[in-house]
Structure formats: structure tokens, C-alpha cells
Design an enzyme around this catalytic site. Sequence first.
Site, PDB file in Angstrom:
ATOM      1  N   HIS A   1      56.479   6.568  64.995  1.00 46.18           N
ATOM      2  CA  HIS A   1      56.309   7.933  64.466  1.00 46.18           C
ATOM      3  C   HIS A   1      56.811   9.001  65.435  1.00 46.18           C
ATOM      4  O   HIS A   1      56.808  10.195  65.092  1.00 46.18           O
ATOM      5  CB  HIS A   1      54.863   8.166  64.017  1.00 46.18           C
ATOM      6  CG  HIS A   1      53.890   8.522  65.088  1.00 46.18           C
ATOM      7  ND1 HIS A   1      53.079   7.606  65.712  1.00 46.18           N
ATOM      8  CD2 HIS A   1      53.578   9.719  65.636  1.00 46.18           C
ATOM      9  CE1 HIS A   1      52.328   8.222  66.593  1.00 46.18           C
ATOM     10  NE2 HIS A   1      52.610   9.495  66.571  1.00 46.18           N
TER      11      HIS A   1
ATOM     12  N   GLY B   1      50.441  13.990  71.227  1.00 47.13           N
ATOM     13  CA  GLY B   1      51.301  14.178  72.398  1.00 47.13           C
ATOM     14  C   GLY B   1      51.256  12.985  73.346  1.00 47.13           C
ATOM     15  O   GLY B   1      52.127  12.833  74.196  1.00 47.13           O
TER      16      GLY B   1
HETATM   17  C1  4AZ Z   1      48.378  12.064  67.000  1.00 46.65           C
HETATM   18  O1  4AZ Z   1      48.188  12.974  66.200  1.00 46.65           O
HETATM   19  C2  4AZ Z   1      47.220  11.269  67.483  1.00 46.65           C
HETATM   20  N1  4AZ Z   1      42.748   9.733  69.088  1.00 46.65           N
HETATM   21  C3  4AZ Z   1      47.399  10.361  68.511  1.00 46.65           C
HETATM   22  C4  4AZ Z   1      46.295   9.634  68.957  1.00 46.65           C
HETATM   23  C5  4AZ Z   1      45.078   9.794  68.370  1.00 46.65           C
HETATM   24  C6  4AZ Z   1      44.891  10.692  67.350  1.00 46.65           C
HETATM   25  C7  4AZ Z   1      45.976  11.456  66.902  1.00 46.65           C
HETATM   26  C8  4AZ Z   1      43.912   8.976  68.876  1.00 46.65           C
HETATM   27  O2  4AZ Z   1      49.506  11.812  67.404  1.00 46.65           O
END
Ligand code: 4AZ
Length: 246
Positions: free
Chosen positions: A48, A192
Site C-alpha cells: 500500500h 507513516g
Molecule cells: C496506516 O494508516 C496505519 N496501528 C499503519 C499502522 C497502523 C494503523 C494505521 C497500526 O498506515
Amino acid sequence: IYGGLKVSPGAMPWQVSLQVKQKNSNLPYRHICGGVLIESCWVLTAGHCIEQNKDMRVVMGSLALDKLDPAAQIVEVENVIRHENYRETPAAVYNDIALLRLKGTDGFCANETQFVKTACLPDSQLPDGIGCTISGWGATETSDYGSNHLLEANVLLINQQKCSEPRVYGANIDNTMFCAGHLQGGVDSCQGDSGGPLTCKQTDTHVIYGLVSWGDQCGKKNKPGVYTRVTHFLDWIRSKTRASPV
Ligand code: 4AZ
């Protein structure tokens, strides 16, 4: 990273920052994701993280994003290989893995130094409950924009059945992923940090066991981080890195 501490120089030498070119801004590039150096010319990241048709570069050997450390190495991305079965639904991301082939000459892209080193791939599954390390420049409990300095935190591998309980992620968890964190909340990866490493010790070497993938927000009770299960993709990684030698 929620609940993290600053990484010391040379402690996470396989961590890279994946950046895309941006127009009309002071900074020519912006950090979008983490990644992991697995060979001189190959970086592993999350599927992603791939923004199609954008100029991408990888920064290695720098803990800070704003002023690159003297040890920093910057390499352009030559080619992106996202998993053929990568799929995103509102509930989860499946087969969330991609390989970046770096630009280089004669098979050399990253130069190994004290601050830039490759990570080893795991050779088998690890037991539930062991402690592993996550790192990244992503959002923190005090900043949605992320951290300028690389942060790390300790997380525990969570049993697959436990993570598939209705109060956690139910049927959204499959065998291409696993959960890690603390079910009481607080310590977690966040936006991020995606594509960056979850490393664990396997017989005295650090191995890249997971890639930050998704989760229901960050640091919430019963909503641990979900990571791409690298052991599920070992043959895929080997086939792609061998099929296009550098
Ligand atoms: C994200 O939005 C995302 N808590 C990455 C990791 C986690 C949640 C969201 C894990 O890229």
C-alpha cells in the site's frame, strides 16, 4: 510510533525512508513510508506504500528526515514489484508487500557501512508472546504528522486465534498477516510507519519478521498493529529478486 524512544545511531541500519518527489514545496521529497534493505539493491516495503507513476527515492543511514545525517545514502528506485494478489478492502489489506529495485551499477546500490546494512529474512515462524522491535517516522501520540527522528518500540507477537476474536479483528485476519503490540493499548505503529520493519531475534540474529501494514487507528485497546507475515512470502521474495538480477 506510539510509545517509542529515539533510535541510536547504527541500531536500525536496515531501516529506510521511502520518499516521493513533490512539487510546489520547500522540500523536494516527502517521506511516505518505511522500508527494509534486504540486499544491496533491494528494499522490502508494504504494497500500500506504492504510489503509481511517481518518482521515488530511498534514504538509508539517516535517523533524521529534515537534515540528512552525513552517513545518509540516497538511491533512486528503478523498478517496483507489488504482489500480484495485493488487495485493499475497507476492513483490511491483503498480501501487503512490494519489492523496490534500486538504481545502481554492477550490483551495488547501497554501500554497507556502520549505518547501512541489510537485514536477514526469517527461516521459520517464531513463538507467540516473544518481544520484537518496530521502528519508523510515523505518527506519534503527540503528532499526527510523525516524528522527524526515527523512533522504535517493543511489541509482542500476538496469537493468531486471539487476534481473530470478534473484539479484536475477527475474520479480517488471514495467514498473510499477524498481529503484534499490546492489547491494553499505548505502544503501536501508526500512519507513516507502514512498510517499515518488525524485527525479532532468531538465534542471535535480527530477522525481518513483519512489515507495518494496517490497524484500527493506533495505540487503541484491543486494536494491535497488523503486520505482513514475511515468512509467508519467502518464496515470492526469492523468485522476484532472483528473476531480475542486478
Ligand atoms: C496506516 O494508516 C496505519 N496501528 C499503519 C499502522 C497502523 C494503523 C494505521 C497500526 O498506515
